[in-house]
Motif scaffolding. Structure first.
Motif, mmCIF file in Angstrom:
data_model
loop_
_atom_site.group_PDB
_atom_site.id
_atom_site.type_symbol
_atom_site.label_atom_id
_atom_site.label_comp_id
_atom_site.label_asym_id
_atom_site.label_seq_id
_atom_site.Cartn_x
_atom_site.Cartn_y
_atom_site.Cartn_z
ATOM 1 N N GLU A 14 -3.260 12.146 -2.108
ATOM 2 C CA GLU A 14 -3.652 11.251 -3.189
ATOM 3 C C GLU A 14 -4.515 10.093 -2.691
ATOM 4 O O GLU A 14 -5.302 9.535 -3.448
ATOM 5 N N LEU A 15 -4.399 9.759 -1.440
ATOM 6 C CA LEU A 15 -5.091 8.593 -0.876
ATOM 7 C C LEU A 15 -6.593 8.570 -1.160
ATOM 8 O O LEU A 15 -7.109 7.563 -1.658
ATOM 9 N N LEU A 72 -12.540 3.298 -0.725
ATOM 10 C CA LEU A 72 -11.859 4.218 0.199
ATOM 11 C C LEU A 72 -11.382 3.483 1.442
ATOM 12 O O LEU A 72 -10.242 3.681 1.889
ATOM 13 N N GLU A 73 -12.239 2.641 1.987
ATOM 14 C CA GLU A 73 -11.859 1.886 3.184
ATOM 15 C C GLU A 73 -10.684 0.950 2.883
ATOM 16 O O GLU A 73 -9.750 0.833 3.667
ATOM 17 N N TRP A 74 -10.741 0.308 1.724
ATOM 18 C CA TRP A 74 -9.657 -0.590 1.324
ATOM 19 C C TRP A 74 -8.346 0.176 1.170
ATOM 20 O O TRP A 74 -7.301 -0.270 1.629
ATOM 21 N N ALA A 75 -8.399 1.336 0.536
ATOM 22 C CA ALA A 75 -7.182 2.123 0.322
ATOM 23 C C ALA A 75 -6.574 2.576 1.646
ATOM 24 O O ALA A 75 -5.355 2.625 1.793
ATOM 25 N N MET A 76 -7.421 2.889 2.628
ATOM 26 C CA MET A 76 -6.918 3.384 3.907
ATOM 27 C C MET A 76 -6.476 2.270 4.851
ATOM 28 O O MET A 76 -5.491 2.428 5.565
ATOM 29 N N THR A 77 -7.200 1.136 4.841
ATOM 30 C CA THR A 77 -6.911 0.104 5.853
ATOM 31 C C THR A 77 -6.565 -1.260 5.285
ATOM 32 O O THR A 77 -6.063 -2.110 6.013
ATOM 33 N N PRO A 90 0.803 -1.239 0.000
ATOM 34 C CA PRO A 90 0.000 0.000 0.000
ATOM 35 C C PRO A 90 0.829 1.279 0.000
ATOM 36 O O PRO A 90 0.722 2.121 0.881
ATOM 37 N N ARG A 91 1.609 1.476 -1.033
ATOM 38 C CA ARG A 91 2.453 2.680 -1.122
ATOM 39 C C ARG A 91 1.624 3.951 -1.294
ATOM 40 O O ARG A 91 2.104 5.045 -1.005
#
Length: 145
Positions: A75-76, A125-130, A67-68
């Motif tokens: 950008e997240l 969004l949840e996947w990208a953050m956690t 998850p870079r």
């Protein structure tokens, strides 16, 4: 007691529908193509050697990436939004009866043949953050009959 200015104050104007809603009403296929672009996501994962070919297998490959994108807080959210739109695109293109629907506030969701709505952008969004829920898992649940 009748105070005229309070009548205007209490009345809340109805929110105007998002331009995406109007566009979807006119051209649902065109909006589906627009939602499938996911330029940021495609550019970042292509650099990591992952090809997004709109298949469930590509969702599994996304789940395996380091998850870079979390290193850039600006950008997240955009990356997560694109991940959700890509998840929705895969579901719509591969699960029979699945289709896009745009809520009046402009938020796209995927509606399954059963009528169940999947808030794919929220999942992305949840996947990208956690890292959870995994995109491939959301797809598997949507594809179940």
């Amino acid at each position: 007691m009748n105070i005229p200015f309070l009548d205007h104050w209490r009345k809340r104007p109805e929110p105007e529908p998002s331009p995406l809603v109007a566009a979807y009403d006119r051209d649902p296929e065109g909006v589906a193509e627009l939602l499938a672009e996911c330029e940021l996501l495609r550019a970042r994962v292509e650099a990591a050697g992952v090809e997004l070919d709109d298949t469930p297998r590509s969702l599994e490959a996304l789940d395996q990436l380091p998850p870079r994108w979390r290193d850039d807080p600006e950008e997240l959210p955009w990356f997560g939004n694109d991940a959700g739109l890509y998840l929705g695109t895969v579901i719509v293109r591969t699960v029979p009866g699945a289709r896009w629907q745009v809520w009046p506030n402009g938020g796209p969701v995927v509606v399954l043949e059963s009528g169940r709505e999947i808030p794919v952008v929220a999942y992305g969004l949840e996947w990208a953050m956690t890292g959870a829920p995994e995109l491939s898992q959301v797809y598997a649940e949507a594809a179940e009959r």
